[in-house]
Write an enzyme that holds these catalytic residues in place. Sequence first.
Site, PDB file in Angstrom:
ATOM      1  N   HIS A 114      -5.554  -3.566   5.348  1.00 11.48           N
ATOM      2  CA  HIS A 114      -4.989  -3.921   4.041  1.00 11.48           C
ATOM      3  C   HIS A 114      -6.075  -4.477   3.115  1.00 11.48           C
ATOM      4  O   HIS A 114      -5.920  -5.526   2.513  1.00 11.48           O
ATOM      5  CB  HIS A 114      -3.856  -4.940   4.226  1.00 11.48           C
ATOM      6  CG  HIS A 114      -3.156  -5.328   2.950  1.00 11.48           C
ATOM      7  ND1 HIS A 114      -2.522  -4.409   2.141  1.00 11.48           N
ATOM      8  CD2 HIS A 114      -2.997  -6.530   2.350  1.00 11.48           C
ATOM      9  CE1 HIS A 114      -1.993  -5.034   1.094  1.00 11.48           C
ATOM     10  NE2 HIS A 114      -2.273  -6.320   1.191  1.00 11.48           N
ATOM     11  N   ASP A 151       0.839  -1.207   0.000  1.00 13.38           N
ATOM     12  CA  ASP A 151       0.000   0.000   0.000  1.00 13.38           C
ATOM     13  C   ASP A 151       0.873   1.257   0.000  1.00 13.38           C
ATOM     14  O   ASP A 151       0.569   2.243  -0.674  1.00 13.38           O
ATOM     15  CB  ASP A 151      -0.928   0.007   1.214  1.00 13.38           C
ATOM     16  CG  ASP A 151      -1.868  -1.190   1.230  1.00 13.38           C
ATOM     17  OD1 ASP A 151      -2.300  -1.604   0.141  1.00 13.38           O
ATOM     18  OD2 ASP A 151      -2.142  -1.712   2.327  1.00 13.38           O
TER      19      ASP A 151
END
Length: 300
Positions: free
Chosen positions: A155, A128
């Site tokens: 996530h 990310d």
Amino acid sequence: MSPLLSNLNLYDIANVKGVVADLGHCNTPAQVSGFTGPAELADSLKGVDLIIIPAGVPRKPGMTRDDLFNINAGIVKDLVEVAADTAPNALINVISNPVNSTVPIAAEILKQKGVYNPRKLFGVTTLDVVRANTFVAKQKNLRLIDVDVPVIGGHAGITILPLLSKARPAIEFSTQEIEELTVRIQNAGTEVVEAKAGAGSATLSMAYAGARFAESCIRALDGDPDVYECSYVQSELTELPFFASRLKLGKEGIEAFVHGDLNNLTEYEQKALEALKPELKASIQKGIEFVNRESAPLAV
């Protein structure tokens, strides 16, 4: 490729020998060994300092990370059970999705085994950060090496929250840019799944991000005093028991939390933070309940 690595043990249920032979030809210091099948799992973990778990099935078009739960949850549980017995002091990096649930699963197993150290269990959310840095650098025409965007939360989907207001260097974004970048970072995994059209999910960028986080752990274990990464860990930054944020890594795992990232959030970020909490809380609970259900004695 890390010069700090002395031994690299590879484990899988099949097809390990070929990968070992291939990697073994690289002129790097790591001695590569292979282990195949459950009977060899314990041997693969003896004496290791760092365990990386990317095992499981990838996403296909139309699947969410949560759809992987039933398969990957069991795999992570089985691996961590043996790791707890064989390498209780190792750092553990969990990559297997859904990370929001598989990290709590690993924590519950380690607790049951009496060896849980919250400073040593990490959900790898580095991809990310890698995506956020890449997209921001391209949009703002900056050198990638200069860009660092902290990403907090979890996530998956809306639980991924890039803090663009905390990006370095300090960057001005329009409201539209913030919304578009945030949504793209949150959905970047799906972007790859759809582009591969059924042939898998993000593998190369995930391998890159996984290697970056592993390298950071190795550097910290080696005594580097300046190692910072975002990761999904047991946390007290919010009311949620697990939360991704920026950490300082050290020889014993988490050395400190970077509390400042959650101060003075923009209105957009604060709303997004509150919006992600129910989904993240449910994913954490799902992981904990999975372990409790699997461990419950059968009624006769």
